[in-house]
Write a protein that holds these residues in place. Sequence first.
Motif, PDB file in Angstrom:
ATOM      1  N   ARG A   1      13.106   5.950  -3.880  1.00 55.51           N
ATOM      2  CA  ARG A   1      13.307   4.496  -3.734  1.00 55.51           C
ATOM      3  C   ARG A   1      11.973   3.753  -3.782  1.00 55.51           C
ATOM      4  O   ARG A   1      11.864   2.667  -4.357  1.00 55.51           O
ATOM      5  CB  ARG A   1      14.041   4.197  -2.436  1.00 55.51           C
ATOM      6  N   GLN A   2      10.941   4.342  -3.188  1.00 56.60           N
ATOM      7  CA  GLN A   2       9.620   3.701  -3.191  1.00 56.60           C
ATOM      8  C   GLN A   2       9.087   3.581  -4.616  1.00 56.60           C
ATOM      9  O   GLN A   2       8.551   2.538  -5.006  1.00 56.60           O
ATOM     10  CB  GLN A   2       8.628   4.519  -2.339  1.00 56.60           C
ATOM     11  N   ILE A   3       9.248   4.635  -5.398  1.00 55.07           N
ATOM     12  CA  ILE A   3       8.771   4.606  -6.778  1.00 55.07           C
ATOM     13  C   ILE A   3       9.582   3.610  -7.601  1.00 55.07           C
ATOM     14  O   ILE A   3       9.030   2.845  -8.410  1.00 55.07           O
ATOM     15  CB  ILE A   3       8.839   6.017  -7.407  1.00 55.07           C
ATOM     16  N   GLN A   4      10.874   3.584  -7.389  1.00 52.19           N
ATOM     17  CA  GLN A   4      11.729   2.640  -8.120  1.00 52.19           C
ATOM     18  C   GLN A   4      11.348   1.190  -7.769  1.00 52.19           C
ATOM     19  O   GLN A   4      11.310   0.323  -8.648  1.00 52.19           O
ATOM     20  CB  GLN A   4      13.198   2.911  -7.808  1.00 52.19           C
TER      21      GLN A   4
ATOM     22  N   LEU B   1       0.826  -1.204   0.000  1.00 53.71           N
ATOM     23  CA  LEU B   1       0.000   0.000   0.000  1.00 53.71           C
ATOM     24  C   LEU B   1       0.865   1.260   0.000  1.00 53.71           C
ATOM     25  O   LEU B   1       0.517   2.267  -0.626  1.00 53.71           O
ATOM     26  CB  LEU B   1      -0.930  -0.013   1.221  1.00 53.71           C
ATOM     27  N   ARG B   2       2.006   1.202   0.676  1.00 53.19           N
ATOM     28  CA  ARG B   2       2.885   2.374   0.727  1.00 53.19           C
ATOM     29  C   ARG B   2       3.374   2.755  -0.667  1.00 53.19           C
ATOM     30  O   ARG B   2       3.523   3.947  -0.977  1.00 53.19           O
ATOM     31  CB  ARG B   2       4.077   2.114   1.653  1.00 53.19           C
ATOM     32  N   HIS B   3       3.622   1.749  -1.508  1.00 56.24           N
ATOM     33  CA  HIS B   3       4.053   2.028  -2.867  1.00 56.24           C
ATOM     34  C   HIS B   3       2.951   2.766  -3.637  1.00 56.24           C
ATOM     35  O   HIS B   3       3.219   3.723  -4.366  1.00 56.24           O
ATOM     36  CB  HIS B   3       4.400   0.728  -3.606  1.00 56.24           C
ATOM     37  N   ILE B   4       1.721   2.312  -3.457  1.00 57.71           N
ATOM     38  CA  ILE B   4       0.593   2.917  -4.179  1.00 57.71           C
ATOM     39  C   ILE B   4       0.375   4.346  -3.724  1.00 57.71           C
ATOM     40  O   ILE B   4       0.143   5.250  -4.531  1.00 57.71           O
ATOM     41  CB  ILE B   4      -0.682   2.067  -3.982  1.00 57.71           C
ATOM     42  N   ARG B   5       0.455   4.575  -2.403  1.00 55.06           N
ATOM     43  CA  ARG B   5       0.263   5.937  -1.892  1.00 55.06           C
ATOM     44  C   ARG B   5       1.352   6.877  -2.430  1.00 55.06           C
ATOM     45  O   ARG B   5       1.072   8.030  -2.783  1.00 55.06           O
ATOM     46  CB  ARG B   5       0.285   5.931  -0.364  1.00 55.06           C
ATOM     47  N   CYS B   6       2.561   6.389  -2.477  1.00 51.80           N
ATOM     48  CA  CYS B   6       3.652   7.212  -3.017  1.00 51.80           C
ATOM     49  C   CYS B   6       3.425   7.516  -4.497  1.00 51.80           C
ATOM     50  O   CYS B   6       3.601   8.661  -4.946  1.00 51.80           O
ATOM     51  CB  CYS B   6       4.990   6.492  -2.833  1.00 51.80           C
ATOM     52  N   PHE B   7       3.032   6.502  -5.245  1.00 46.72           N
ATOM     53  CA  PHE B   7       2.777   6.702  -6.676  1.00 46.72           C
ATOM     54  C   PHE B   7       1.674   7.728  -6.897  1.00 46.72           C
ATOM     55  O   PHE B   7       1.813   8.642  -7.732  1.00 46.72           O
ATOM     56  CB  PHE B   7       2.401   5.365  -7.312  1.00 46.72           C
TER      57      PHE B   7
ATOM     58  N   VAL C   1      -5.598   5.189 -12.631  1.00 44.58           N
ATOM     59  CA  VAL C   1      -7.055   5.001 -12.507  1.00 44.58           C
ATOM     60  C   VAL C   1      -7.357   3.866 -11.525  1.00 44.58           C
ATOM     61  O   VAL C   1      -8.190   3.991 -10.625  1.00 44.58           O
ATOM     62  CB  VAL C   1      -7.685   4.706 -13.883  1.00 44.58           C
ATOM     63  N   ALA C   2      -6.643   2.756 -11.689  1.00 45.39           N
ATOM     64  CA  ALA C   2      -6.862   1.603 -10.814  1.00 45.39           C
ATOM     65  C   ALA C   2      -6.397   1.891  -9.386  1.00 45.39           C
ATOM     66  O   ALA C   2      -7.037   1.481  -8.412  1.00 45.39           O
ATOM     67  CB  ALA C   2      -6.136   0.378 -11.367  1.00 45.39           C
ATOM     68  N   ALA C   3      -5.269   2.614  -9.254  1.00 45.09           N
ATOM     69  CA  ALA C   3      -4.736   2.932  -7.930  1.00 45.09           C
ATOM     70  C   ALA C   3      -5.689   3.829  -7.148  1.00 45.09           C
ATOM     71  O   ALA C   3      -5.930   3.628  -5.952  1.00 45.09           O
ATOM     72  CB  ALA C   3      -3.366   3.588  -8.066  1.00 45.09           C
ATOM     73  N   LEU C   4      -6.242   4.845  -7.823  1.00 41.88           N
ATOM     74  CA  LEU C   4      -7.189   5.739  -7.162  1.00 41.88           C
ATOM     75  C   LEU C   4      -8.449   4.984  -6.733  1.00 41.88           C
ATOM     76  O   LEU C   4      -8.983   5.211  -5.641  1.00 41.88           O
ATOM     77  CB  LEU C   4      -7.557   6.900  -8.097  1.00 41.88           C
ATOM     78  N   ALA C   5      -8.914   4.090  -7.590  1.00 42.02           N
ATOM     79  CA  ALA C   5     -10.094   3.291  -7.253  1.00 42.02           C
ATOM     80  C   ALA C   5      -9.815   2.395  -6.049  1.00 42.02           C
ATOM     81  O   ALA C   5     -10.664   2.236  -5.161  1.00 42.02           O
ATOM     82  CB  ALA C   5     -10.527   2.451  -8.453  1.00 42.02           C
ATOM     83  N   ALA C   6      -8.597   1.818  -6.012  1.00 42.76           N
ATOM     84  CA  ALA C   6      -8.232   0.946  -4.893  1.00 42.76           C
ATOM     85  C   ALA C   6      -8.169   1.730  -3.590  1.00 42.76           C
ATOM     86  O   ALA C   6      -8.679   1.276  -2.551  1.00 42.76           O
ATOM     87  CB  ALA C   6      -6.889   0.273  -5.179  1.00 42.76           C
ATOM     88  N   LEU C   7      -7.559   2.906  -3.620  1.00 42.54           N
ATOM     89  CA  LEU C   7      -7.480   3.724  -2.410  1.00 42.54           C
ATOM     90  C   LEU C   7      -8.864   4.172  -1.958  1.00 42.54           C
ATOM     91  O   LEU C   7      -9.156   4.214  -0.761  1.00 42.54           O
ATOM     92  CB  LEU C   7      -6.581   4.937  -2.655  1.00 42.54           C
ATOM     93  N   ASP C   8      -9.720   4.520  -2.917  1.00 43.77           N
ATOM     94  CA  ASP C   8     -11.081   4.918  -2.573  1.00 43.77           C
ATOM     95  C   ASP C   8     -11.847   3.758  -1.949  1.00 43.77           C
ATOM     96  O   ASP C   8     -12.582   3.932  -0.970  1.00 43.77           O
ATOM     97  CB  ASP C   8     -11.802   5.411  -3.832  1.00 43.77           C
TER      98      ASP C   8
END
Length: 290
Positions: free
Chosen positions: A36-39, A5-11, A68-75
């Motif tokens: 580093r998280q993005i890499q 989840l931390r990777h997605i939030r950073c992205f 699009v998918a990341a925002l939907a997942a966080l929501d």
Amino acid sequence: MQLELRHIRCFVSVARHLHFSKAAEELGIAPPSLTRQIQEAERLLGFRLFLRTKRSVALTAAGEAYLVAALAALDHLAQGEEIARAAERGELGRIEVGYVASAAYTGVLQETVRQYRREHPRIEVNAREIVMDQVAELLGNGKIDVAYVRPPMHFPEHVQAVTVHRDTFILALPIDSALIASASVSPHQLHDATFVLPEQESGTLEVGRRGRFSPKLGQRPGTLAAVLACVSLGGAVAVVPSALADCVDLPGVEFRPISGKPIVSEVALVFRRHERAPAIRAFVRNAKRS
């Protein structure tokens, strides 16, 4: 290692700002750590998320699609968190309510459920009539969460009861009974009567005690509606809660008070003694206030 989840939030933060320093400030981490998280995310996903130069940051085609998918997942996760918090506050869930018919006749069941639904609109409340001697088992196996019953009755250690309504017992008579002529009927006048027994027989036994006789017991048909139906056929009487006289008009049946000191009848709410579910605890509190 898997994408976390931390990777997605950073992205998502970098995609929002298209600026690593601003995203790092929003996330409360150092820019090198964000890089580093993005890499790591790109390595785990197997594709580039950003096109980076010294002066600009832009999403790749894959990054735009993934956003699009990341925002939907966080929501979706945020919604799940809110639902869980609502359940923890007792604002969401389901309650199974059992009741004996006389609780519905008194109105105490309807009053409590309606008020509870107004205050907790997101909680589903289901109600069904039950047999009183099955209450402890139904509570124990989770088939019901609370129940309205007519004490006295034995409750095991895991069940607790609180009185929510009081009324009195009266007499249901067939219209061909000679006792119809009396404005009220004394226990002594019932010495030779046959009694149809409702689930709660304490009123009948108390009439016999006061009249100094052992009641002659007839049918045990179950529900109060069935009890009154038996009385309407003639040849027997029944001791029933006074609430029935206010809401049941059955052909062939007349109601009369029992003279002397009123024989008290109660409706109690029973529930698991160590209940943990917030929604059910809130229902019990509501019932106690009603």
